[in-house]
Design a protein around this motif. Sequence first.
Motif, mmCIF file in Angstrom:
data_model
loop_
_atom_site.group_PDB
_atom_site.id
_atom_site.type_symbol
_atom_site.label_atom_id
_atom_site.label_comp_id
_atom_site.label_asym_id
_atom_site.label_seq_id
_atom_site.Cartn_x
_atom_site.Cartn_y
_atom_site.Cartn_z
ATOM 1 N N GLN A 319 0.830 -1.213 0.000
ATOM 2 C CA GLN A 319 0.000 0.000 0.000
ATOM 3 C C GLN A 319 0.863 1.261 0.000
ATOM 4 O OE1 GLN A 319 -2.430 -0.711 3.463
ATOM 5 N NE2 GLN A 319 -4.031 -1.745 2.291
ATOM 6 N N ASN A 320 1.933 1.261 0.796
ATOM 7 C CA ASN A 320 2.800 2.434 0.844
ATOM 8 C C ASN A 320 3.541 2.640 -0.472
ATOM 9 O OD1 ASN A 320 2.003 2.830 3.462
ATOM 10 N ND2 ASN A 320 3.868 2.022 4.380
ATOM 11 N N THR A 321 3.924 1.544 -1.115
ATOM 12 C CA THR A 321 4.572 1.652 -2.427
ATOM 13 C C THR A 321 3.623 2.289 -3.432
ATOM 14 O OG1 THR A 321 5.921 -0.315 -1.994
ATOM 15 C CG2 THR A 321 5.676 0.362 -4.290
ATOM 16 N N LEU A 322 2.369 1.877 -3.393
ATOM 17 C CA LEU A 322 1.371 2.439 -4.308
ATOM 18 C C LEU A 322 1.150 3.923 -4.035
ATOM 19 C CD1 LEU A 322 -0.602 1.838 -6.591
ATOM 20 C CD2 LEU A 322 -2.315 1.239 -4.866
ATOM 21 N N ARG A 323 1.100 4.301 -2.755
ATOM 22 C CA ARG A 323 0.927 5.721 -2.400
ATOM 23 C C ARG A 323 2.102 6.544 -2.914
ATOM 24 N NH1 ARG A 323 -0.399 3.562 2.950
ATOM 25 N NH2 ARG A 323 -2.641 3.603 3.284
ATOM 26 N N LEU A 324 3.312 6.035 -2.693
ATOM 27 C CA LEU A 324 4.495 6.761 -3.130
ATOM 28 C C LEU A 324 4.536 6.883 -4.654
ATOM 29 C CD1 LEU A 324 7.202 8.072 -2.354
ATOM 30 C CD2 LEU A 324 8.252 5.814 -2.542
ATOM 31 N N LYS A 325 4.185 5.818 -5.327
ATOM 32 C CA LYS A 325 4.183 5.835 -6.788
ATOM 33 C C LYS A 325 3.222 6.892 -7.316
ATOM 34 C CE LYS A 325 3.331 2.839 -10.791
ATOM 35 N NZ LYS A 325 2.947 1.471 -11.221
ATOM 36 N N ARG A 326 2.033 6.933 -6.751
ATOM 37 C CA ARG A 326 1.043 7.928 -7.182
ATOM 38 C C ARG A 326 1.525 9.345 -6.903
ATOM 39 N NH1 ARG A 326 -4.384 5.026 -4.660
ATOM 40 N NH2 ARG A 326 -4.720 3.504 -6.348
ATOM 41 N N ALA A 327 2.109 9.548 -5.725
ATOM 42 C CA ALA A 327 2.562 10.889 -5.347
ATOM 43 C C ALA A 327 3.664 11.378 -6.278
ATOM 44 C CB ALA A 327 3.052 10.885 -3.899
ATOM 45 N N LEU A 328 4.645 10.524 -6.541
ATOM 46 C CA LEU A 328 5.763 10.944 -7.390
ATOM 47 C C LEU A 328 5.327 11.152 -8.834
ATOM 48 C CD1 LEU A 328 8.698 8.711 -6.066
ATOM 49 C CD2 LEU A 328 8.076 11.037 -5.418
ATOM 50 N N GLN A 329 4.499 10.276 -9.344
ATOM 51 C CA GLN A 329 4.059 10.412 -10.726
ATOM 52 C C GLN A 329 3.146 11.615 -10.917
ATOM 53 O OE1 GLN A 329 2.408 6.527 -11.654
ATOM 54 N NE2 GLN A 329 4.383 5.746 -12.352
ATOM 55 N N ARG A 356 3.992 -15.109 -4.520
ATOM 56 C CA ARG A 356 3.406 -13.906 -3.908
ATOM 57 C C ARG A 356 4.209 -12.674 -4.298
ATOM 58 N NH1 ARG A 356 3.407 -14.147 2.132
ATOM 59 N NH2 ARG A 356 2.442 -12.092 1.876
ATOM 60 N N ALA A 357 5.546 -12.801 -4.275
ATOM 61 C CA ALA A 357 6.400 -11.673 -4.644
ATOM 62 C C ALA A 357 6.163 -11.266 -6.098
ATOM 63 C CB ALA A 357 7.864 -12.036 -4.424
ATOM 64 N N LYS A 358 5.983 -12.258 -6.974
ATOM 65 C CA LYS A 358 5.732 -11.970 -8.384
ATOM 66 C C LYS A 358 4.402 -11.256 -8.561
ATOM 67 C CE LYS A 358 5.448 -14.141 -12.933
ATOM 68 N NZ LYS A 358 5.481 -15.425 -13.686
ATOM 69 N N ARG A 359 3.365 -11.710 -7.839
ATOM 70 C CA ARG A 359 2.049 -11.066 -7.929
ATOM 71 C C ARG A 359 2.119 -9.633 -7.411
ATOM 72 N NH1 ARG A 359 0.158 -16.089 -5.977
ATOM 73 N NH2 ARG A 359 -0.143 -15.200 -3.883
ATOM 74 N N MET A 360 2.863 -9.420 -6.330
ATOM 75 C CA MET A 360 3.015 -8.066 -5.785
ATOM 76 C C MET A 360 3.684 -7.154 -6.803
ATOM 77 S SD MET A 360 5.079 -6.967 -2.316
ATOM 78 C CE MET A 360 5.512 -5.263 -1.963
ATOM 79 N N SER A 361 4.735 -7.646 -7.425
ATOM 80 C CA SER A 361 5.451 -6.858 -8.428
ATOM 81 C C SER A 361 4.541 -6.508 -9.605
ATOM 82 C CB SER A 361 6.679 -7.636 -8.908
ATOM 83 O OG SER A 361 7.312 -6.968 -9.969
ATOM 84 N N GLU A 362 3.787 -7.468 -10.063
ATOM 85 C CA GLU A 362 2.914 -7.246 -11.224
ATOM 86 C C GLU A 362 1.759 -6.320 -10.896
ATOM 87 O OE1 GLU A 362 1.818 -11.185 -12.284
ATOM 88 O OE2 GLU A 362 3.664 -11.583 -13.444
ATOM 89 N N SER A 363 1.156 -6.480 -9.717
ATOM 90 C CA SER A 363 0.006 -5.649 -9.358
ATOM 91 C C SER A 363 0.397 -4.188 -9.149
ATOM 92 C CB SER A 363 -0.668 -6.199 -8.096
ATOM 93 O OG SER A 363 0.222 -6.142 -6.989
ATOM 94 N N LEU A 364 1.623 -3.952 -8.643
ATOM 95 C CA LEU A 364 2.095 -2.588 -8.424
ATOM 96 C C LEU A 364 2.793 -2.012 -9.652
ATOM 97 C CD1 LEU A 364 3.580 -2.979 -4.823
ATOM 98 C CD2 LEU A 364 1.409 -1.918 -5.449
ATOM 99 N N GLU A 365 3.032 -2.882 -10.633
ATOM 100 C CA GLU A 365 3.738 -2.487 -11.858
ATOM 101 C C GLU A 365 5.111 -1.906 -11.536
ATOM 102 O OE1 GLU A 365 1.171 0.137 -14.017
ATOM 103 O OE2 GLU A 365 -0.162 -1.468 -14.658
#
Length: 420
Positions: A319-329, A356-365
Amino acid sequence: MSTGTHGEAEVAPIRACTISRDVQIFDLLIEDMETMLGEAWGDLGFAEALAFLGQPDAQSLDFVALAIDETDEEDIDQLLSIIATAKARRIKVVLIAEDVSPAALHRLLKSGADEFVPYPLPEGELAAAVERLHHAPAPPVADASSERVKLETGCDGVLIAVQGLAGGVGSTTFAVNLAWELASLGSEKKKKDKTPVAPRVCLIDLGLQFGSVATYLDLPRKETVVEFLADMSAIDQDTFAQALQSYDGRLDVFTAPSDLLPLDMISQEDVTKLLDLAREHYDYVVVDMPNAVTMWTETVLNAAQVYFALTELDMRSAQNTLRLKRALQSEELPFEKMRFVLNRAPKFTDLQGKARAKRMSESLEISLDLHLPDGGRQVLNCCDHGVPLGLQAAKNPLRREIAKVAQSLHAIGQTDAEAA
């Protein structure tokens, strides 16, 4: 001047006093003063404080606690006069501030306040600050260790930033050990002339509040770091050298300050000046970032050649990775510069974890560029003892992986230098 409990004047001599617009605003301060001193303290307004501090009776004071909030910034000249008068009488000053701007805080600390404590007061912090006042090291002793750090010019260092995307993901452990492994590359020899390759490495802890690099390397938190951060406009090679400490003669370290400081105390220009100064004197500059995103995170991100973002295989990290990605982009910042590191990654035989790690990587792009193994109890022990893994647990799997990262970065740097 009235005593803190408004008891009879002859009960106890006054050992300290608070100075504020209205002490009743700072109820936690009243409680702490009564706990420490009983009735042996008083309270003063700003105007009467100036008058009292100029009298001979003020000589008996151990310290004064100057308590202010954002409303008092209008009277900053008067506050500066109070501090100056107290210092002239050799009375220690503890600055207690709530919601005060970094610029005002900067001026007050620079004018000579001995200790800074944020308000609301953390439990026991005022007593600890007063204790430090009574046992402050002599200035010559504090400066003695910094003399061992001799800066060399002519470098154009590689800036490597490390940031954790959630608490406890191991970003400081990674930063400390990466810096140590880079500094340890000097033990290798060139095949032709047999001279040692000794990259100069500086580790900077920008966790101004809870940075723990000093703890992980068992280094003291020097008072000169607070002075350095309080007056960034005047920093130069000499002041930078005084703020640094050497670990084992190989790694130079700029620790977090001894006091808890607001993250916005330093500006983007201040951080740029600090990083430029470090890169001028070191081959590698490793910066341990706070978990929080500050106004100068952008500065470090733009300046860094490599920006490691540590995460774990859990929902909060995702979730934090997604928040950071949105903020920076959304701000059109170089999100693609980030290299994501999965700490405590699944073992080779853990097929479910790897999926699980692969799914996390793919879902967060995102691409999880590095997978760091779980080093187990040895990592915690090394951190508690203030020793890098390379010195105490050289065969630890986490240490081996970090060493590979350091060697890879150094090899890329050498290739680029030869190409240039």
